[in-house]
Design a protein around this motif. Sequence first.
Motif, mmCIF file in Angstrom:
data_model
loop_
_atom_site.group_PDB
_atom_site.id
_atom_site.type_symbol
_atom_site.label_atom_id
_atom_site.label_comp_id
_atom_site.label_asym_id
_atom_site.label_seq_id
_atom_site.Cartn_x
_atom_site.Cartn_y
_atom_site.Cartn_z
ATOM 1 N N VAL A 15 0.836 -1.209 0.000
ATOM 2 C CA VAL A 15 0.000 0.000 0.000
ATOM 3 C C VAL A 15 0.868 1.256 0.000
ATOM 4 O O VAL A 15 0.625 2.209 -0.745
ATOM 5 C CB VAL A 15 -0.948 -0.004 1.216
ATOM 6 N N GLN A 16 1.907 1.257 0.845
ATOM 7 C CA GLN A 16 2.802 2.424 0.918
ATOM 8 C C GLN A 16 3.552 2.635 -0.389
ATOM 9 O O GLN A 16 3.705 3.760 -0.859
ATOM 10 C CB GLN A 16 3.781 2.235 2.071
ATOM 11 N N GLY A 17 4.037 1.530 -0.988
ATOM 12 C CA GLY A 17 4.778 1.653 -2.238
ATOM 13 C C GLY A 17 3.913 2.182 -3.366
ATOM 14 O O GLY A 17 4.322 3.063 -4.130
ATOM 15 N N LEU A 18 2.694 1.667 -3.476
ATOM 16 C CA LEU A 18 1.797 2.127 -4.530
ATOM 17 C C LEU A 18 1.338 3.564 -4.302
ATOM 18 O O LEU A 18 1.091 4.307 -5.259
ATOM 19 C CB LEU A 18 0.592 1.190 -4.628
ATOM 20 N N ALA A 19 1.243 3.964 -3.043
ATOM 21 C CA ALA A 19 0.841 5.343 -2.739
ATOM 22 C C ALA A 19 1.841 6.343 -3.304
ATOM 23 O O ALA A 19 1.466 7.445 -3.719
ATOM 24 C CB ALA A 19 0.695 5.530 -1.232
ATOM 25 N N ARG A 21 3.187 6.129 -6.048
ATOM 26 C CA ARG A 21 2.873 6.248 -7.471
ATOM 27 C C ARG A 21 1.527 6.927 -7.692
ATOM 28 O O ARG A 21 1.048 7.025 -8.823
ATOM 29 C CB ARG A 21 2.838 4.867 -8.131
ATOM 30 N N GLY A 22 0.884 7.346 -6.605
ATOM 31 C CA GLY A 22 -0.425 7.965 -6.714
ATOM 32 C C GLY A 22 -1.544 6.955 -6.854
ATOM 33 O O GLY A 22 -2.647 7.294 -7.296
ATOM 34 N N VAL A 23 -1.276 5.701 -6.467
ATOM 35 C CA VAL A 23 -2.283 4.639 -6.571
ATOM 36 C C VAL A 23 -2.800 4.309 -5.173
ATOM 37 O O VAL A 23 -2.018 3.987 -4.276
ATOM 38 C CB VAL A 23 -1.685 3.375 -7.225
ATOM 39 N N ASP A 24 -4.101 4.397 -5.002
ATOM 40 C CA ASP A 24 -4.737 4.091 -3.719
ATOM 41 C C ASP A 24 -5.194 2.633 -3.756
ATOM 42 O O ASP A 24 -6.258 2.313 -4.296
ATOM 43 C CB ASP A 24 -5.930 5.025 -3.487
ATOM 44 N N PHE A 25 -4.366 1.744 -3.207
ATOM 45 C CA PHE A 25 -4.687 0.331 -3.239
ATOM 46 C C PHE A 25 -5.734 0.011 -2.181
ATOM 47 O O PHE A 25 -5.580 0.365 -1.012
ATOM 48 C CB PHE A 25 -3.436 -0.511 -3.004
#
Length: 447
Positions: A15-19, A21-25
Amino acid sequence: MLDQNQLRKDIDLVVQGLATRGVDFDAQRFHELEARRKSVQVDTENLQAQRNALSKRIGQLRSKGEDASQEMAESQAIPERLKQLELALAEIQAELSSWLATIPNIPHSSVPVGSSEEDNVELRRWIPGARNANDEPAHITFQPKDHVEVGEKIGLDFESARKLSGSRFMMLRGPLAALHRALAQFMLNTQTIEHGYQECYTPYIVNAATLFGTGQLPKFKDDMFWVTKGGQDHTEETDADAVAEDLYLISTSEITLTGSVRDEILPQEDLPVRLTAHTPCFRSEAGSGGRDTRGVIRQHQFDKVEMVQLAHPEKSYEALEEMLGHAEAVLQKLGLPYRVMQLCTGDMGFSAAKTYDLEVWLPAQNTWREISSVSNCEAFQARRLQARFRPEKGRPEYLHTLNGSGLAVGRALVAVIENYQQEDGSVVVPEVLRPYMGGLEKITPQA
């Protein structure tokens, strides 16, 4: 595709890594799907245990000559219930896979956090004859013209291309066409002879499974050109395989080079595998927003020499640096000023865990423009492709896949035209390209 085991073990890290990239997993959605999956699996295991127990009980009763009809009735009902659970599990897995197929890769920990190209980091630049890394490219002593103005007088023909195909296509004539060909041949020779890549000739048309494996589908379907669509009328002579699904023109030979190991297990001793190809590339530019409509920078059809490496996971970041050097070597041999940029989390491609861009100097625009992108996708593509290697001990593991432009031929042509232009409108042919052009040293304006 993301590693489901990692999601189960450390979803917060994902979740933190994707955040970045602007992605809300949606972690809650994943937990709910996981809970449903576990419930079905528990029910399945319980039924299987019940079936085994009943089978044993039936055997015992029969051996004693006793009635086992009730146990047999219970046992006969289990297969249908197991089938229903199997269908339920397949439905859950399909929903999970379909959702995860739209989620990009997790950035490597060394990637700078940012939201756009403005947050990319310049690592270094290479300027012919520069005394230090901070030097600016040498200024042309006259007012430089852009590649369109120079090119149209030496064989760049947009009008014929527009008549044939529409906008964002080009036609090259005479020595300029030869220069384009020379660039591609020079790049191929550099990558094969000097850097150890195996040259490949690949299809230009691929199926959907190949595009899914490398991450173009489903997210970037609108950026692709479709060739054949299932459901259309076809003659009896048409290959049945070709009408079974949509086919697409490739947007890069990364697709075919990387996709060539789909569903394969490579011997560890064969790693790394280095592949290269010169192909045309086709992009609809659906998401370009009208950018770069003038000239050759952003075309629907362009040529590229691609590099791909299939590497051991422990050595893939060494391979990334190596591939960056292989792309840089082409620019240095051409004598073109460039800089190396590390892309931030928000500007990387869908499948990439870490990316470097090479940007070449264009004097007429007084700016740097991307000419190569080199990425490590880690196991993201390999999971989608089921591309693995067999270690000395243990089960097969996923490969790490890397790709990079070595280089984009059309943009290299633009850079040569602009950096080697002369005040009289001629263009000096870089010395390394002259053997490919019969010794021609200069392209002069046509009468």
